[in-house]
Design a protein around this motif. Structure first.
Motif, PDB file in Angstrom:
ATOM      1  N   THR A 111       0.824  -1.211   0.000  1.00 40.91           N
ATOM      2  CA  THR A 111       0.000   0.000   0.000  1.00 40.91           C
ATOM      3  C   THR A 111       0.856   1.257   0.000  1.00 40.91           C
ATOM      4  O   THR A 111       0.509   2.252  -0.645  1.00 40.91           O
ATOM      5  CB  THR A 111      -0.945   0.027   1.217  1.00 40.91           C
ATOM      6  N   GLY A 112       1.967   1.224   0.714  1.00 46.51           N
ATOM      7  CA  GLY A 112       2.852   2.388   0.714  1.00 46.51           C
ATOM      8  C   GLY A 112       3.478   2.617  -0.643  1.00 46.51           C
ATOM      9  O   GLY A 112       3.600   3.761  -1.114  1.00 46.51           O
ATOM     10  N   ILE A 113       3.876   1.534  -1.293  1.00 42.64           N
ATOM     11  CA  ILE A 113       4.463   1.640  -2.633  1.00 42.64           C
ATOM     12  C   ILE A 113       3.440   2.214  -3.607  1.00 42.64           C
ATOM     13  O   ILE A 113       3.752   3.084  -4.429  1.00 42.64           O
ATOM     14  CB  ILE A 113       4.955   0.263  -3.101  1.00 42.64           C
ATOM     15  N   TRP A 114       2.200   1.738  -3.519  1.00 42.07           N
ATOM     16  CA  TRP A 114       1.154   2.224  -4.426  1.00 42.07           C
ATOM     17  C   TRP A 114       0.789   3.677  -4.135  1.00 42.07           C
ATOM     18  O   TRP A 114       0.614   4.477  -5.052  1.00 42.07           O
ATOM     19  CB  TRP A 114      -0.073   1.313  -4.332  1.00 42.07           C
ATOM     20  N   THR A 115       0.695   4.034  -2.858  1.00 43.01           N
ATOM     21  CA  THR A 115       0.351   5.412  -2.523  1.00 43.01           C
ATOM     22  C   THR A 115       1.432   6.370  -2.995  1.00 43.01           C
ATOM     23  O   THR A 115       1.146   7.403  -3.624  1.00 43.01           O
ATOM     24  CB  THR A 115       0.149   5.562  -1.006  1.00 43.01           C
ATOM     25  N   ARG A 116       2.672   6.030  -2.726  1.00 40.14           N
ATOM     26  CA  ARG A 116       3.773   6.907  -3.130  1.00 40.14           C
ATOM     27  C   ARG A 116       3.947   6.916  -4.640  1.00 40.14           C
ATOM     28  O   ARG A 116       4.242   7.964  -5.234  1.00 40.14           O
ATOM     29  CB  ARG A 116       5.049   6.467  -2.415  1.00 40.14           C
ATOM     30  N   GLY A 117       3.744   5.768  -5.277  1.00 43.12           N
ATOM     31  CA  GLY A 117       3.902   5.703  -6.724  1.00 43.12           C
ATOM     32  C   GLY A 117       2.825   6.460  -7.479  1.00 43.12           C
ATOM     33  O   GLY A 117       3.116   7.261  -8.375  1.00 43.12           O
ATOM     34  N   VAL A 160      -6.847   0.822  -1.265  1.00 38.08           N
ATOM     35  CA  VAL A 160      -5.896   1.941  -1.257  1.00 38.08           C
ATOM     36  C   VAL A 160      -5.682   2.473  -2.671  1.00 38.08           C
ATOM     37  O   VAL A 160      -5.640   3.692  -2.896  1.00 38.08           O
ATOM     38  CB  VAL A 160      -4.567   1.502  -0.616  1.00 38.08           C
ATOM     39  N   GLY A 161      -5.573   1.576  -3.665  1.00 33.68           N
ATOM     40  CA  GLY A 161      -5.392   2.030  -5.040  1.00 33.68           C
ATOM     41  C   GLY A 161      -6.532   2.908  -5.520  1.00 33.68           C
ATOM     42  O   GLY A 161      -6.321   3.906  -6.211  1.00 33.68           O
ATOM     43  N   LYS A 162      -7.749   2.553  -5.142  1.00 31.26           N
ATOM     44  CA  LYS A 162      -8.913   3.344  -5.544  1.00 31.26           C
ATOM     45  C   LYS A 162      -8.983   4.666  -4.776  1.00 31.26           C
ATOM     46  O   LYS A 162      -9.298   5.724  -5.339  1.00 31.26           O
ATOM     47  CB  LYS A 162     -10.195   2.536  -5.335  1.00 31.26           C
ATOM     48  N   ILE A 163      -8.713   4.608  -3.469  1.00 33.09           N
ATOM     49  CA  ILE A 163      -8.754   5.829  -2.649  1.00 33.09           C
ATOM     50  C   ILE A 163      -7.720   6.834  -3.145  1.00 33.09           C
ATOM     51  O   ILE A 163      -8.026   8.015  -3.351  1.00 33.09           O
ATOM     52  CB  ILE A 163      -8.515   5.491  -1.170  1.00 33.09           C
ATOM     53  N   VAL A 164      -6.492   6.379  -3.350  1.00 36.68           N
ATOM     54  CA  VAL A 164      -5.429   7.292  -3.793  1.00 36.68           C
ATOM     55  C   VAL A 164      -5.769   7.883  -5.153  1.00 36.68           C
ATOM     56  O   VAL A 164      -5.638   9.098  -5.367  1.00 36.68           O
ATOM     57  CB  VAL A 164      -4.076   6.562  -3.834  1.00 36.68           C
ATOM     58  N   SER A 165      -6.213   7.044  -6.082  1.00 38.08           N
ATOM     59  CA  SER A 165      -6.543   7.543  -7.424  1.00 38.08           C
ATOM     60  C   SER A 165      -7.634   8.602  -7.362  1.00 38.08           C
ATOM     61  O   SER A 165      -7.579   9.608  -8.087  1.00 38.08           O
ATOM     62  CB  SER A 165      -6.994   6.381  -8.311  1.00 38.08           C
ATOM     63  N   ALA A 166      -8.613   8.397  -6.499  1.00 39.09           N
ATOM     64  CA  ALA A 166      -9.727   9.339  -6.397  1.00 39.09           C
ATOM     65  C   ALA A 166      -9.291  10.661  -5.769  1.00 39.09           C
ATOM     66  O   ALA A 166      -9.513  11.736  -6.339  1.00 39.09           O
ATOM     67  CB  ALA A 166     -10.863   8.715  -5.592  1.00 39.09           C
ATOM     68  N   VAL A 167      -8.684  10.595  -4.601  1.00 35.34           N
ATOM     69  CA  VAL A 167      -8.415  11.846  -3.880  1.00 35.34           C
ATOM     70  C   VAL A 167      -7.223  12.596  -4.459  1.00 35.34           C
ATOM     71  O   VAL A 167      -7.177  13.832  -4.408  1.00 35.34           O
ATOM     72  CB  VAL A 167      -8.231  11.593  -2.368  1.00 35.34           C
ATOM     73  N   TYR A 168      -6.257  11.893  -5.047  1.00 34.51           N
ATOM     74  CA  TYR A 168      -5.120  12.586  -5.649  1.00 34.51           C
ATOM     75  C   TYR A 168      -5.567  13.416  -6.847  1.00 34.51           C
ATOM     76  O   TYR A 168      -4.998  14.478  -7.128  1.00 34.51           O
ATOM     77  CB  TYR A 168      -4.053  11.571  -6.064  1.00 34.51           C
TER      78      TYR A 168
END
Length: 478
Positions: A111-117, A160-168
């Protein structure tokens, strides 16, 4: 509650407008290793969803105006907090999903790798024309409220991938976990309340009625769904009523083509792991194995020998590779598929039956050269049953690999890189690997062809799927 305070993994609540709430009715998932009940979780109503949508739409007005740097800062702080609570998330994931603790720990770590990436990707507008008199720009604007519908096989990473994509990209998001695996997702969003304004990231637990409520709600602008093909079609039909934007990542039946020049001893452990990880409950695992007839017998014998070394047991036991299938529904589907071994007179080189146990355990099975039209070849098992078929002609095996209506992933294995690439270029799937399978990056788009999906997640293209394209015509004078 301080930002650094550890999460309490004993109680579970909805998160609406940064408030932890429950409902008059609750339910519980079960631990698939022993079928014992997990803690109670809310059963959200239409009123709960309406409140969450209202909060998300209000929050969107200000969140959509924040900069990418502000959003990235909040996301990275959240990622650090997930890392700080990784042990609790991994244990909870094993409790609710059943996967071995080692595999759960890897998922949480990703999740950290995906969030940062994902949050490192730059989203820039395009200058289409610029003259002394005018400028024409294509820019990307947030859509609004995203409904993120998360499956039960990888509930942490995919949420996490969906949350990050949405809010970023400037949207707000409402997460709907699978009823089978609500626990980690509720805690992920509870943790997010420490870093995001009210209404930006919310989560609702529910039963089977909640998904249709989310897809039909007129206040939700986009659905990101990961799940089965049959459910994906229902999601798409429901979204059509309000013309919601939709991304669908659906099932696969991935072929792997093994050429006769491979080093068998080297690739056997890789093929074994990439066919059976998470008890084969991953959409892009190897699910159809085509082995050249010149090496077929040796390959089959060595694969059986290797798979026999992989331990089956509860995810909390040491050295376990195969945990249980996640839920009773999937267990019954697998049992029905296993019945075809007898009814179709198939030959099991390993396994072939389901033993009685307290949980939903299925021991690994390998089917020796079944007919192409047999159910174990045609159907995505989502359970540890692997058909292995012979091939000799390159055109024929490509045709067989492409024959199904799925097209998520596929792979080719050969020492001859030029040959492998030539075969790979002909495969009809969203991801194609040479000499590997299941490689993923947050910066690389992932999605399916044919009935394996619509659109992509991750990478720049995936992020743009959470945006509206807007063309501005900027004339400097009348």
């Amino acid at each position: 509650m301080t930002v650094s305070e550890p999460l309490d993994f004993t109680t579970y609540f909805n998160v609406i407008n940064n408030q932890l709430t429950s409902t008059s009715q609750t339910r519980h998932g079960v631990n698939p290793a022993n079928t014992q009940p997990n803690p109670p979780v809310p059963v959200s109503t239409q009123d709960d969803l309406d409140k969450a949508v209202k909060s998300a739409r209000a929050a969107f007005k200000s969140w959509s105006k924040t900069s990418f740097d502000e959003r990235r800062k909040a996301l990275l702080a959240w990622a650090d907090a997930i890392d700080a609570n990784a042990d609790g998330f991994a244990k909870t994931l094993t409790m609710e999903q059943g996967k071995p603790l080692t595999q759960a720990t890897v998922e949480v770590g990703l999740t950290g790798i995906w969030t940062r990436g994902l949050s490192s990707i730059e989203i820039k507008g395009n200058v289409i024309e610029e003259t002394d008199d005018r400028k024409v720009i294509q820019r990307y604007t947030p859509m609004g409220v995203v409904g993120a519908i998360v499956p039960w096989n990888y509930p942490v990473l995919l949420a996490v991938g969906k949350i990050v994509s949405a809010v970023y990209t400037g949207n707000t998001v409402i997460v709907k976990p699978s009823p089978f695996t609500p626990y980690c997702d509720l805690k992920l969003v509870e943790l997010a309340t420490r870093f995001f304004p009210p209404g930006v990231v919310q989560c609702l637990s529910g039963d089977d009625s909640l998904g249709p409520m989310v897809t039909e709600h007129p206040g939700i602008d986009k659905i990101s769904f990961t799940g089965s093909i049959i459910t994906g079609k229902r999601v798409m039909a429901s979204c059509a009523r309000t013309l919601k934007r939709v991304t669908l990542e659906l099932g696969g039946n991935d072929p792997a083509i093994i050429c006769e020049d491979v080093d068998i001893d080297t690739i056997i452990p890789k093929i074994g792991n990439l066919s059976y990880l998470c008890s084969s409950q991953i959409c892009m695992m190897i699910k159809r194995l085509y082995v050249h007839e010149k090496i077929y017998d040796e390959f089959l014998d060595k694969l059986v020998t290797f798979v026999k070394t992989l331990k089956v047991g509860e995810g909390t036991e040491s050295d376990v590779f195969f945990g249980p299938v996640q839920n009773e529904m999937q267990f019954k589907k697998a049992k029905d598929l296993f019945s075809s071994i007898t009814t179709e007179n198939l030959k099991a080189a390993l396994g072939g039956s389901i033993e009685s146990s307290p949980g939903y355990f299925i021991h690994p099975t390998i089917i020796d050269n079944p007919p192409e039209l047999s159910r174990v070849v045609q159907e995505e098992a989502f359970a540890p049953i692997l058909p292995i078929m012979k091939w000799s002609d390159e055109d024929d095996v490509v045709e067989r690999a492409n024959a199904l209506e799925t097209g998520l992933g596929s792979s080719v294995w050969s020492k001859d890189f030029e040959r492998a690439t030539r075969i790979a270029d002909q495969l009809q799937s969203g991801s194609v690997w040479v000499n590997n399978h299941f490689d993923l990056l947050p910066t690389a788009p992932f999605g399916g062809h044919k009935q394996s999906g619509l659109g992509v997640e991750w990478g720049l293209t995936g992020l743009l799927g959470y945006c509206n394209s807007q063309t501005q015509w900027l004339k400097k004078s009348f």
